[in-house]
Design a protein around this motif. Structure first.
Motif, PDB file in Angstrom:
ATOM      1  N   TYR A 108      -2.864   6.008  -1.655  1.00  0.00           N
ATOM      2  CA  TYR A 108      -4.098   6.392  -2.430  1.00  0.00           C
ATOM      3  C   TYR A 108      -4.966   6.141  -3.221  1.00  0.00           C
ATOM      4  O   TYR A 108      -4.186   6.150  -5.022  1.00  0.00           O
ATOM      5  N   THR A 109      -5.505   5.121  -3.788  1.00  0.00           N
ATOM      6  CA  THR A 109      -6.482   4.864  -5.422  1.00  0.00           C
ATOM      7  C   THR A 109      -7.364   5.678  -5.318  1.00  0.00           C
ATOM      8  O   THR A 109      -7.895   6.924  -4.665  1.00  0.00           O
TER       9      THR A 109
ATOM     10  N   ILE B 194     -14.595   9.778  -3.496  1.00  0.00           N
ATOM     11  CA  ILE B 194     -15.300   9.719  -2.454  1.00  0.00           C
ATOM     12  C   ILE B 194     -14.637  10.744  -1.117  1.00  0.00           C
ATOM     13  O   ILE B 194     -15.190  11.561  -0.703  1.00  0.00           O
ATOM     14  N   ALA B 195     -13.366  11.320  -0.836  1.00  0.00           N
ATOM     15  CA  ALA B 195     -12.778  11.943  -0.275  1.00  0.00           C
ATOM     16  C   ALA B 195     -13.142  13.581  -0.716  1.00  0.00           C
ATOM     17  O   ALA B 195     -13.900  14.505   0.464  1.00  0.00           O
TER      18      ALA B 195
ATOM     19  N   ILE C  45     -10.578   6.006  -6.184  1.00  0.00           N
ATOM     20  CA  ILE C  45     -11.531   5.839  -5.677  1.00  0.00           C
ATOM     21  C   ILE C  45     -11.548   6.689  -3.939  1.00  0.00           C
ATOM     22  O   ILE C  45     -12.887   7.407  -4.147  1.00  0.00           O
ATOM     23  N   GLU C  46     -10.778   6.241  -3.906  1.00  0.00           N
ATOM     24  CA  GLU C  46     -10.548   7.252  -2.561  1.00  0.00           C
ATOM     25  C   GLU C  46     -10.399   8.654  -2.081  1.00  0.00           C
ATOM     26  O   GLU C  46     -10.803   8.890  -1.940  1.00  0.00           O
TER      27      GLU C  46
ATOM     28  N   ARG D 176       1.069  -1.174   0.194  1.00  0.00           N
ATOM     29  CA  ARG D 176      -0.265   0.224  -0.106  1.00  0.00           C
ATOM     30  C   ARG D 176       0.493   1.349  -0.159  1.00  0.00           C
ATOM     31  O   ARG D 176       1.427   1.303   1.003  1.00  0.00           O
TER      32      ARG D 176
END
Length: 136
Positions: free
Chosen positions: A19-20, A26-27, A22-23, A16
């Motif tokens: 961040y992806t 969403i944020a 998608i994250e 990891r």
């Protein structure tokens, strides 16, 4: 056994790195939603403040009118109640006019209905009760 726990943690942290997308989306959506709610409440607060300011100013003006009428009724004169109220309104409050004078069920208590043409051509009506003993 201690060695296997450390190597397991290294694998998790190495897999990891960031961040992806998608994250991140969403944020941004959560922050935007929160900001929209805060700005909506701010707009409502401004409207509420404006309405309460108008109500307060009109309340002060109506109380001033009632005080002026009560002062004029203490003077001795041959004028009727309607004439006295009209004189007060015409001299200091030209936007207001006397609509009706009615006697209440109590002795010497009268109800005055005063109207004011406000913004948007709305006619607002106010009721003031006064004690007045006509000269007999």
């Amino acid at each position: 056994m201690n060695h296997s726990i450390k190597s397991g943690l290294r694998q998790i942290t190495k897999s990891r790195n960031g961040y992806t997308i998608i994250e991140a989306i969403i944020a941004i959506a959560v922050c935007g939603f929160g900001l929209a709610i805060i700005l909506g409440l701010y707009g409502m607060a401004i409207k509420t403040e404006m309405v309460s300011k108008n109500i307060f100013e009109q309340s002060v003006e109506i109380n001033s009118i009632a005080d002026e009428i009560n002062l004029s009724l203490k003077e001795t004169s041959t004028e009727s109640l309607a004439e006295r109220v009209t004189r007060v309104l015409n001299s200091k409050y030209p936007d207001y006019r006397l609509e009706e004078v009615s006697k209440d069920s109590y002795i010497n208590l009268y109800k005055l209905e005063i109207s004011h043409q406000g913004q948007n051509s709305l006619d607002k009506r106010f009721h003031i009760k006064v004690f007045w003993r006509p000269n007999e």
